[in-house]
Design a protein around this motif. Structure first.
Motif, mmCIF file in Angstrom:
data_model
loop_
_atom_site.group_PDB
_atom_site.id
_atom_site.type_symbol
_atom_site.label_atom_id
_atom_site.label_comp_id
_atom_site.label_asym_id
_atom_site.label_seq_id
_atom_site.Cartn_x
_atom_site.Cartn_y
_atom_site.Cartn_z
ATOM 1 N N GLU A 210 -2.126 -2.264 -6.682
ATOM 2 C CA GLU A 210 -1.668 -3.473 -7.383
ATOM 3 C C GLU A 210 -1.711 -3.266 -8.899
ATOM 4 O OE1 GLU A 210 -0.491 -6.404 -6.441
ATOM 5 O OE2 GLU A 210 -0.584 -6.079 -4.278
ATOM 6 N N LYS A 211 -2.734 -2.597 -9.382
ATOM 7 C CA LYS A 211 -2.837 -2.311 -10.815
ATOM 8 C C LYS A 211 -1.699 -1.406 -11.264
ATOM 9 C CE LYS A 211 -7.830 -2.659 -11.706
ATOM 10 N NZ LYS A 211 -9.013 -1.910 -12.177
ATOM 11 N N GLN A 212 -1.425 -0.373 -10.476
ATOM 12 C CA GLN A 212 -0.348 0.558 -10.826
ATOM 13 C C GLN A 212 1.004 -0.156 -10.868
ATOM 14 O OE1 GLN A 212 -0.987 3.478 -7.739
ATOM 15 N NE2 GLN A 212 -2.221 4.807 -9.081
ATOM 16 N N TYR A 359 -6.295 -9.274 -7.925
ATOM 17 C CA TYR A 359 -5.040 -8.523 -7.904
ATOM 18 C C TYR A 359 -4.333 -8.785 -6.578
ATOM 19 C CZ TYR A 359 -6.646 -6.077 -12.061
ATOM 20 O OH TYR A 359 -7.073 -5.783 -13.333
ATOM 21 N N GLY A 360 -3.240 -9.549 -6.641
ATOM 22 C CA GLY A 360 -2.514 -9.887 -5.413
ATOM 23 C C GLY A 360 -3.396 -10.703 -4.480
ATOM 24 N N ASN A 361 -3.337 -10.375 -3.210
ATOM 25 C CA ASN A 361 -4.140 -11.076 -2.196
ATOM 26 C C ASN A 361 -5.266 -10.190 -1.665
ATOM 27 O OD1 ASN A 361 -2.666 -13.552 -2.178
ATOM 28 N ND2 ASN A 361 -1.004 -12.476 -1.119
ATOM 29 N N THR A 362 -5.808 -9.364 -2.524
ATOM 30 C CA THR A 362 -6.819 -8.405 -2.068
ATOM 31 C C THR A 362 -8.186 -9.047 -1.832
ATOM 32 O OG1 THR A 362 -7.235 -7.860 -4.384
ATOM 33 C CG2 THR A 362 -5.706 -6.434 -3.171
ATOM 34 N N ILE A 363 -8.493 -10.103 -2.595
ATOM 35 C CA ILE A 363 -9.820 -10.726 -2.488
ATOM 36 C C ILE A 363 -9.663 -12.223 -2.255
ATOM 37 C CG2 ILE A 363 -11.991 -11.215 -3.686
ATOM 38 C CD1 ILE A 363 -11.664 -8.554 -5.136
ATOM 39 N N PRO A 403 -20.531 -7.444 -4.663
ATOM 40 C CA PRO A 403 -20.561 -6.860 -3.307
ATOM 41 C C PRO A 403 -19.239 -7.146 -2.596
ATOM 42 C CG PRO A 403 -21.802 -8.914 -3.352
ATOM 43 C CD PRO A 403 -21.275 -8.715 -4.741
ATOM 44 N N LEU A 404 -18.476 -6.116 -2.341
ATOM 45 C CA LEU A 404 -17.113 -6.270 -1.814
ATOM 46 C C LEU A 404 -17.033 -5.910 -0.335
ATOM 47 C CD1 LEU A 404 -14.113 -6.843 -2.543
ATOM 48 C CD2 LEU A 404 -13.888 -4.366 -2.965
ATOM 49 N N PRO A 405 -16.770 -6.898 0.543
ATOM 50 C CA PRO A 405 -16.521 -6.597 1.953
ATOM 51 C C PRO A 405 -15.016 -6.411 2.193
ATOM 52 C CG PRO A 405 -17.151 -8.919 1.608
ATOM 53 C CD PRO A 405 -16.829 -8.323 0.289
ATOM 54 N N THR A 406 -14.647 -6.109 3.427
ATOM 55 C CA THR A 406 -13.227 -6.028 3.774
ATOM 56 C C THR A 406 -12.603 -7.418 3.701
ATOM 57 O OG1 THR A 406 -13.603 -6.429 6.124
ATOM 58 C CG2 THR A 406 -13.739 -4.140 5.367
ATOM 59 N N GLN A 407 -11.281 -7.471 3.637
ATOM 60 C CA GLN A 407 -10.593 -8.755 3.548
ATOM 61 C C GLN A 407 -10.916 -9.659 4.742
ATOM 62 O OE1 GLN A 407 -6.479 -7.290 2.803
ATOM 63 N NE2 GLN A 407 -6.402 -8.923 1.283
ATOM 64 N N LYS A 408 -10.869 -9.089 5.934
ATOM 65 C CA LYS A 408 -11.106 -9.898 7.131
ATOM 66 C C LYS A 408 -12.544 -10.406 7.172
ATOM 67 C CE LYS A 408 -7.480 -8.005 10.081
ATOM 68 N NZ LYS A 408 -7.147 -7.305 11.346
#
Length: 425
Positions: A210-212, A359-363, A403-408
């Motif tokens: 998304e950054k790129q 960034y987008g729908n990542t989080i 702390p970043l988990p997966t989207q789901k």
């Protein structure tokens, strides 16, 4: 009650006569009646005052009751011979156990207050007291009743204190549970991990893509692609790769997260205080701090304004952005929001907001909001400024470990938080 003792009120020696004050005789006022035994008084009078001012000398064991004002119905037993002012009536019992009378008067305070209503302040007289009806049991039973009361009153006080503590706990427990739920959530303890959902490392690759994309569109400089990478080494220590440098950040890690999660810096996975572009004449949202609700929610209202009038000097935001107050006490009160349904999709507001844009729908926005309301984020913040208003220091948000988990799993965490919060209502 006139049949069970000798009743008489006190008096006040002339205040302007120095010969009446400074002696050794106790002179009690109604504020000194303590629903117990009176052994002393703040003011002492002289023998001359006692002889010349029609004062009643009350004996040890006499029962006192306040007749006027805020203290009406308060009682005491004389523990040392004393006199009183005119707002206090005393009884020398001659056919009743004095402690039985004492507890009867104490239990009748509401009745006396009602009898005293009607004037500028509650007021009962000696006449009202001696005409008041009183049930008299046999003397031996009076003693047994008093014995039982004296046994029970300490228990009443004990359980009353326990009830006060319980009430305090009840008033605080919901807030404590909310904080506990959020802390468990960001530590990966609220829902189980599911292997089929992948890892947060894969999510970081999406954020990088998304950054790129934004760099190619000319919305970001190429330098925005530079991010740090946090990993756990074979020695179980945590390291952060920044360019060619590799730093040991083990001491920074606040708690253990699941293997499928990833520690990241907030600045690497969110746009911070992004800018909007729009035509000056477009109507957009204007949101000062008072329009954002406190608490564990995302409630806000807005006014409308032309973009040209608010695009400078205010913090920008758009639909989907997450914001929180960076000033005290709004920060601690969880003033925060996920912006949505804004006119033309954008707005601006108080400069005391910090805005994060995924960034987008990542989080998931709600996972981010709950993170910002967690004890880990709120309680560790440092501030600077005046005593009346302080702001979180520059860099606290940007450098904070996230702390970043997966989207789901983010979505499952949010659903579980909402379910538990609903049960707290």
């Amino acid at each position: 009650m006139g049949s069970i003792g000798d009743w008489g009120a006190g008096a006040t020696p002339a205040k302007g006569n120095p010969d009446y004050y400074g002696g050794s005789i106790l002179w009690s006022r109604t504020g000194e009646l303590n629903n117990g035994i009176v052994y002393d008084s703040e003011i002492k009078i002289t023998d001359k005052a006692l002889q010349e001012c029609s004062l009643r000398m009350n004996k040890i064991g006499d029962v006192l009751i306040a007749m006027y004002g805020a203290t009406i119905g308060k009682v005491a037993i004389v523990g040392k011979e004393l006199t009183t002012n005119q707002a206090c009536c005393a009884c020398t019992p001659f056919s009743i156990y004095n402690y039985f009378l004492f507890f009867f008067l104490m239990g009748s305070q509401i009745d006396f207050i009602k009898k005293g209503e009607g004037g500028a302040q509650p007021n009962i007289s000696r006449e009202k007291l001696i005409s008041h009806l009183m049930p008299i049991p046999p003397l031996a039973e009076q003693h047994r009743i008093v014995e039982k009361i004296q046994y029970l009153l300490p228990l009443v006080e004990k359980y009353s204190n326990s009830q006060i503590l319980q009430n305090k706990l009840n008033s605080e427990v919901k807030d404590k549970l909310r904080k506990s739920i959020l802390q468990e959530a960001i530590q990966g303890k609220l829902v189980p991990q599911i292997a089929e959902e992948g890892t947060a490392h894969e999510l970081l690759e999406q954020i990088k893509a998304e950054k790129q994309k934004l760099v190619k569109e000319g919305k970001f400089k190429k330098s925005a692609l530079a991010t740090s990478v946090i990993f756990r080494g074979d020695d179980n220590k945590y390291y952060e790769q920044v360019g060619k440098k590799c730093l040991d950040i083990t001491d920074e890690i606040p708690f253990v997260i699941p293997e499928t999660w990833q520690w990241v810096r907030i600045r690497d996975v969110f746009q911070l205080n992004p800018k909007n572009e729009a035509e000056d004449e477009k109507l957009v949202a204007f949101i000062p701090m008072e329009k954002i609700s406190a608490g564990y929610k995302s409630d806000f209202t807005f006014d409308t304004a032309k973009w040209g009038t608010i695009k400078k000097g205010f913090t920008h935001f758009a639909n989907g952005d997450v914001a929180f107050a960076k000033i005290t006490p709004c920060f601690q009160n969880r003033k925060s929001a996920i912006f949505h349904d804004l006119p033309n999709g954008i707005g601006a507001g108080t400069t005391e907001l910090k805005v994060l844009r995924p960034y987008g729908n990542t989080i998931d926005r709600w996972y981010l909001l709950y993170f910002l309301e967690s004890p880990y984020f709120i309680d560790e913040a440092t501030f600077k400024g005046t005593a009346n208003q302080q702001r979180i220091v520059v860099g606290y948000l940007e450098d904070k470990l996230f702390p970043l988990p997966t989207q789901k799993e983010q979505q499952r965490i949010v659903a579980q938080i909402e379910k538990l919060f609903e049960q707290l209502h």
